[in-house]
Write an enzyme that holds these catalytic residues in place. Structure first.
Site, PDB file in Angstrom:
ATOM      1  CE1 TYR A  56      -7.303  11.483 -14.352  1.00 15.95           C
ATOM      2  CE2 TYR A  56      -6.310  10.456 -12.660  1.00 15.95           C
ATOM      3  CZ  TYR A  56      -6.582  10.417 -13.694  1.00 15.95           C
ATOM      4  OH  TYR A  56      -5.798   9.699 -14.559  1.00 15.95           O
ATOM      5  CG  ASP A  68      -1.845   1.381   1.358  1.00 15.01           C
ATOM      6  OD1 ASP A  68      -2.473   1.416   2.159  1.00 15.01           O
ATOM      7  OD2 ASP A  68      -1.408   2.130   0.574  1.00 15.01           O
ATOM      8  CB  ILE A  69       1.777   3.753  -2.685  1.00 14.01           C
ATOM      9  CG1 ILE A  69       2.815   4.671  -2.838  1.00 14.01           C
ATOM     10  CG2 ILE A  69       0.546   4.224  -2.980  1.00 14.01           C
ATOM     11  CD1 ILE A  69       4.457   4.084  -2.583  1.00 14.01           C
TER      12      ILE A  69
END
Ligand code: VAH
Length: 313
Positions: free
Chosen positions: A140, A50-51
């Site tokens: 985004y 999980d970054i």
């Protein structure tokens, strides 16, 4: 070694295979959130990551002597509008972490995807230039615009060799439709092969810049293999393949499935699509590192309809 973050995503699942084919699976570490993704990466090393767990990511980078990072994990446009702050935090914190790791460990290269989502409602819509006003109104898009600024900053201030492309909507048959506004053009092929009527969440005349996945992979590798001095743009390059409307893609499918039916039920994603360009000018990418697309709409539809039926997810 080469670390791919978000390797099980739409771009990651194809780019990781290409990187392994070029550099050898023993040099590529595919990482993704879920252990279930391991089975997709029997050709290279796989680690669950999980970054957002930066301590674990840093430990992996040090242990494996990572010298290149392809950071492909992000929350896409439509999903981002459902969870704005989560999308901002994930997209931005993870990029800043990767840039910091590249600086601290003097990595060779970093790749980070941007998107046509950096353009907004008052950006010129036809043949959108490399340099123009960009007031994105999706989380985004805001995160991609800010990310481009950070990439250029880390290149100019610390010499980090980070490279980026403003992808159009990417269409491929090797991953299921995701949280993208352009993913109607992925889903339509699944529906025609399932013998179902297609409900399109955009208007029939909504033209968007798009690209077949093999062209996106080629562009990414061409950019990453270009000599550093020819990569003159360190924010992110405009990149174009084709532009089409839902009507265009529907008609390209009718040639093979004359009884295929579509209906148009625009939803909130129409507002996102309306804020993006109809077409993009990628003359800088062509001039700096010789970019040229191979696939148009008919070639893409033919290739997908031939390959999707035999592809197992
Ligand atoms: C999205 N597929 O729809 C992505 C892409 C240009 C679109 O960034 O969010």
């Amino acid at each position: 070694k080469i670390l791919v973050i978000g390797a099980a995503g739409q771009l990651g699942s194809e780019l990781t295979k290409s990187l392994s084919d070029i550099y050898g699976g023993d040099r590529v570490i595919a990482t993704d959130l879920n252990e279930s993704a391991r089975s997709k990466f029997d050709y290279c090393q796989f680690e669950v990551l999980d970054i957002m767990d930066q301590a674990k990511a840093k430990e992996l980078i040090q242990k494996e002597n990572v010298k290149q990072v392809y950071h492909l994990a992000a929350v896409l446009s439509a999903t981002g509008e459902q969870k704005p702050l989560f999308a901002w935090n994930l997209n931005m914190d993870s990029l800043l972490f990767v840039l910091e790791m590249a600086r601290e460990f003097k990595m060779e290269k970093v790749y980070w995807p941007s998107s046509i989502a950096v353009f907004g409602p008052n950006t010129p819509k036809i043949n959108t230039p490399q340099y123009c006003v960009k007031e994105p109104n999706t989380v985004y898009g805001i995160s991609k615009q800010a990310g481009e600024r950070w990439c250029e900053y880390y290149f100019q201030k610390y010499g980090v060799d980070v490279r980026s492309l403003r992808y159009p909507g990417l269409i491929g048959y090797k991953s299921l439709p995701g949280g993208g506004t352009t993913d109607y053009a992925v889903d339509i092929y699944h529906k025609v092969l399932a013998g179902e009527k297609f409900s399109c969440f955009l208007r029939e005349d909504s033209s968007l810049p798009m690209m077949y996945m093999p062209d996106a992979i080629k562009a990414t590798l061409d950019l990453m293999h270009a000599p550093a001095e020819s990569v003159k743009i360190r924010s992110s390059y405009n990149l174009a393949g084709m532009s089409f409307t839902p009507k265009d893609i529907y008609e390209s499918i009718l040639k093979y499935h004359p009884s295929f039916e579509i209906e148009y039920n625009p939803d909130f994603r129409q507002g996102i699509a309306d804020s993006w360009p109809d077409s993009v000018d990628d003359s800088c990418a062509r001039a700096d590192w010789g970019w040229k697309p191979d696939f148009g709409l008919d070639e893409m539809t033919k290739d997908i309809l031939e390959n999707l039926p035999n592809y197992s997810f």
